[in-house]
Write a protein that holds these residues in place. Structure first.
Motif, mmCIF file in Angstrom:
data_model
loop_
_atom_site.group_PDB
_atom_site.id
_atom_site.type_symbol
_atom_site.label_atom_id
_atom_site.label_comp_id
_atom_site.label_asym_id
_atom_site.label_seq_id
_atom_site.Cartn_x
_atom_site.Cartn_y
_atom_site.Cartn_z
ATOM 1 N N TYR A 271 23.402 15.668 30.424
ATOM 2 C CA TYR A 271 23.706 17.041 30.819
ATOM 3 C C TYR A 271 23.369 17.379 32.265
ATOM 4 C CZ TYR A 271 24.381 17.688 25.853
ATOM 5 O OH TYR A 271 24.830 17.569 24.564
ATOM 6 N N GLY A 272 22.683 16.494 32.957
ATOM 7 C CA GLY A 272 22.363 16.715 34.363
ATOM 8 C C GLY A 272 21.547 17.973 34.586
ATOM 9 N N VAL A 273 22.022 18.811 35.497
ATOM 10 C CA VAL A 273 21.287 20.004 35.889
ATOM 11 C C VAL A 273 21.166 21.007 34.733
ATOM 12 C CG1 VAL A 273 23.213 21.334 36.859
ATOM 13 C CG2 VAL A 273 20.939 21.538 37.853
ATOM 14 N N LEU A 274 22.075 20.957 33.778
ATOM 15 C CA LEU A 274 21.968 21.844 32.611
ATOM 16 C C LEU A 274 20.722 21.522 31.787
ATOM 17 C CD1 LEU A 274 25.682 22.091 31.438
ATOM 18 C CD2 LEU A 274 24.315 23.813 32.622
ATOM 19 N N ALA A 275 20.316 20.265 31.768
ATOM 20 C CA ALA A 275 19.084 19.891 31.075
ATOM 21 C C ALA A 275 17.873 20.518 31.767
ATOM 22 C CB ALA A 275 18.940 18.376 31.024
ATOM 23 N N VAL A 276 17.908 20.568 33.089
ATOM 24 C CA VAL A 276 16.823 21.221 33.828
ATOM 25 C C VAL A 276 16.828 22.721 33.525
ATOM 26 C CG1 VAL A 276 15.796 21.637 36.091
ATOM 27 C CG2 VAL A 276 16.910 19.456 35.621
ATOM 28 N N ALA A 277 18.017 23.311 33.416
ATOM 29 C CA ALA A 277 18.115 24.730 33.058
ATOM 30 C C ALA A 277 17.521 24.972 31.674
ATOM 31 C CB ALA A 277 19.572 25.189 33.109
ATOM 32 N N LEU A 278 17.795 24.077 30.732
ATOM 33 C CA LEU A 278 17.192 24.203 29.400
ATOM 34 C C LEU A 278 15.671 24.113 29.476
ATOM 35 C CD1 LEU A 278 19.584 22.098 27.144
ATOM 36 C CD2 LEU A 278 19.115 24.547 26.971
ATOM 37 N N GLY A 279 15.173 23.182 30.288
ATOM 38 C CA GLY A 279 13.724 23.065 30.471
ATOM 39 C C GLY A 279 13.127 24.299 31.124
ATOM 40 N N ALA A 280 13.891 24.943 31.994
ATOM 41 C CA ALA A 280 13.404 26.141 32.684
ATOM 42 C C ALA A 280 13.343 27.348 31.756
ATOM 43 C CB ALA A 280 14.290 26.455 33.888
ATOM 44 N N LEU A 281 14.219 27.392 30.768
ATOM 45 C CA LEU A 281 14.334 28.579 29.920
ATOM 46 C C LEU A 281 13.714 28.448 28.537
ATOM 47 C CD1 LEU A 281 18.015 29.598 30.719
ATOM 48 C CD2 LEU A 281 15.930 30.852 31.350
ATOM 49 N N THR A 282 13.572 27.239 28.048
ATOM 50 C CA THR A 282 13.147 27.041 26.663
ATOM 51 C C THR A 282 11.820 26.287 26.612
ATOM 52 O OG1 THR A 282 14.227 24.890 26.428
ATOM 53 C CG2 THR A 282 15.585 26.849 25.999
ATOM 54 N N PRO A 283 11.300 26.089 25.412
ATOM 55 C CA PRO A 283 10.058 25.303 25.291
ATOM 56 C C PRO A 283 10.202 23.806 25.572
ATOM 57 C CG PRO A 283 10.257 26.825 23.457
ATOM 58 C CD PRO A 283 11.574 26.841 24.182
ATOM 59 N N ILE A 284 11.412 23.325 25.886
ATOM 60 C CA ILE A 284 11.559 21.920 26.309
ATOM 61 C C ILE A 284 10.649 21.744 27.523
ATOM 62 C CG2 ILE A 284 13.132 20.232 27.344
ATOM 63 C CD1 ILE A 284 15.378 21.505 25.701
ATOM 64 N N PRO A 285 9.821 20.701 27.574
ATOM 65 C CA PRO A 285 8.857 20.553 28.674
ATOM 66 C C PRO A 285 9.527 20.551 30.052
ATOM 67 C CG PRO A 285 8.357 19.001 26.928
ATOM 68 C CD PRO A 285 9.682 19.622 26.588
ATOM 69 N N TYR A 286 9.284 21.616 30.788
ATOM 70 C CA TYR A 286 9.891 21.841 32.103
ATOM 71 C C TYR A 286 9.491 20.767 33.105
ATOM 72 C CZ TYR A 286 10.565 24.299 36.584
ATOM 73 O OH TYR A 286 10.906 24.643 37.864
ATOM 74 N N SER A 287 8.213 20.475 33.195
ATOM 75 C CA SER A 287 7.764 19.495 34.199
ATOM 76 C C SER A 287 8.333 18.116 33.898
ATOM 77 C CB SER A 287 6.238 19.447 34.278
ATOM 78 O OG SER A 287 5.675 19.149 33.020
ATOM 79 N N VAL A 288 8.413 17.751 32.624
ATOM 80 C CA VAL A 288 8.979 16.453 32.253
ATOM 81 C C VAL A 288 10.455 16.399 32.639
ATOM 82 C CG1 VAL A 288 9.509 14.908 30.323
ATOM 83 C CG2 VAL A 288 7.332 16.117 30.373
ATOM 84 N N THR A 289 11.172 17.498 32.405
ATOM 85 C CA THR A 289 12.588 17.551 32.747
ATOM 86 C C THR A 289 12.791 17.443 34.255
ATOM 87 O OG1 THR A 289 12.923 18.943 30.806
ATOM 88 C CG2 THR A 289 14.706 18.867 32.393
ATOM 89 N N CYS A 290 11.949 18.118 35.029
ATOM 90 C CA CYS A 290 12.053 18.036 36.496
ATOM 91 C C CYS A 290 11.716 16.632 36.990
ATOM 92 C CB CYS A 290 11.153 19.081 37.148
ATOM 93 S SG CYS A 290 11.732 20.773 36.906
ATOM 94 N N TRP A 291 10.690 16.023 36.403
ATOM 95 C CA TRP A 291 10.349 14.649 36.776
ATOM 96 C C TRP A 291 11.514 13.711 36.460
ATOM 97 C CZ3 TRP A 291 6.165 11.538 38.467
ATOM 98 C CH2 TRP A 291 5.086 12.259 38.971
ATOM 99 N N HIS B 83 17.724 10.977 40.066
ATOM 100 C CA HIS B 83 18.358 11.440 41.303
ATOM 101 C C HIS B 83 19.443 12.500 41.089
ATOM 102 C CE1 HIS B 83 16.056 8.505 43.465
ATOM 103 N NE2 HIS B 83 16.463 7.574 42.621
ATOM 104 N N VAL B 84 19.159 13.442 40.183
ATOM 105 C CA VAL B 84 20.024 14.616 40.070
ATOM 106 C C VAL B 84 19.857 15.356 41.398
ATOM 107 C CG1 VAL B 84 20.387 16.797 38.847
ATOM 108 C CG2 VAL B 84 19.720 14.739 37.565
ATOM 109 N N PRO B 85 20.923 15.801 42.033
ATOM 110 C CA PRO B 85 20.812 16.419 43.364
ATOM 111 C C PRO B 85 19.817 17.580 43.396
ATOM 112 C CG PRO B 85 23.107 16.027 42.822
ATOM 113 C CD PRO B 85 22.315 15.719 41.583
ATOM 114 N N VAL B 86 18.876 17.506 44.334
ATOM 115 C CA VAL B 86 17.801 18.495 44.405
ATOM 116 C C VAL B 86 18.341 19.898 44.669
ATOM 117 C CG1 VAL B 86 17.263 18.211 46.862
ATOM 118 C CG2 VAL B 86 15.460 18.911 45.265
ATOM 119 N N ARG B 87 19.431 20.024 45.375
ATOM 120 C CA ARG B 87 19.991 21.366 45.621
ATOM 121 C C ARG B 87 20.403 22.031 44.322
ATOM 122 N NH1 ARG B 87 23.531 20.667 51.134
ATOM 123 N NH2 ARG B 87 21.720 20.317 52.462
#
Length: 181
Positions: free
Chosen positions: A92-112, A118-122
């Motif tokens: 899911y790419g950046v959508l997975a990070v969005a899920l981590g940002a909004l839900t109880p999915i571990p945010y820091s793990v998703t960002c790591w 190498h999902v684009p940092v922008r």
């Protein structure tokens, strides 16, 4: 407790650490601290600020993982979450990070994981800003539920304080903005 013991800078430092480095402490603990201390009187300043700090911590986590992604450190840090999140972020790419940002999915793990893959940092940076409305929403639920669990007081005899507590509107509870504020 929060302001007297560690202060606002301490709360910010704890949040930066828990969201940039993988820890078992969820940032929601800080929202409960705010809801139960005098910090709740200015929650509309503290909570969005912590959301912004959390967003920055996610970007920091992305950069840290992009630098050390090919070492053994990610295996040690991510442990069992590595495979699950790698599959989620790969799919899911950046959508997975969005899920981590909004839900109880571990945010820091998703960002790591996003940094390692190498999902684009922008793109990651934009979706980490979803932490701000998430923090506001989780704070409001936390503050509202905290006041639901308050023990009855002597004023619970049908007087004005009792009417405020019985109100179906969460905005009537202490720590919430009212039409007068």
């Amino acid at each position: 407790w929060g302001n007297e013991q560690i202060g606002c800078v301490g709360l910010a430092a704890i949040l930066l650490l828990t969201d940039a480095v993988i820890t078992p402490v969820p940032p929601d603990v800080l929202l409960v601290v705010i809801a139960n201390t005098e910090l709740s009187h200015h929650w509309w300043i503290y909570v969005p600020t912590l959301g912004l700090i959390s967003s920055g911590a996610g970007i920091l986590a992305w950069h840290l993982s992009a630098r050390v992604g090919n070492t053994r450190l990610p295996r040690l840090v991510l442990g069992r979450f590595r495979e699950r999140n790698a599959e989620l972020v790969s799919r899911y790419g950046v959508l997975a990070v969005a899920l981590g940002a909004l839900t109880p999915i571990p945010y820091s793990v998703t960002c790591w994981t996003a940094g390692i893959l190498h999902v684009p940092v922008r793109k990651v940076a934009w979706v980490t800003l979803l932490r701000i409305p998430r923090f506001i929403g989780y704070y409001l639920v936390s503050a509202w539920s905290t006041h639901l669990l308050d023990p009855p007081t002597a004023s619970d005899n049908g007087g004005p304080a009792d009417a405020t507590l019985r109100s179906s509107s969460p905005s009537a509870a202490p720590g919430y903005p009212t039409a007068a504020s």
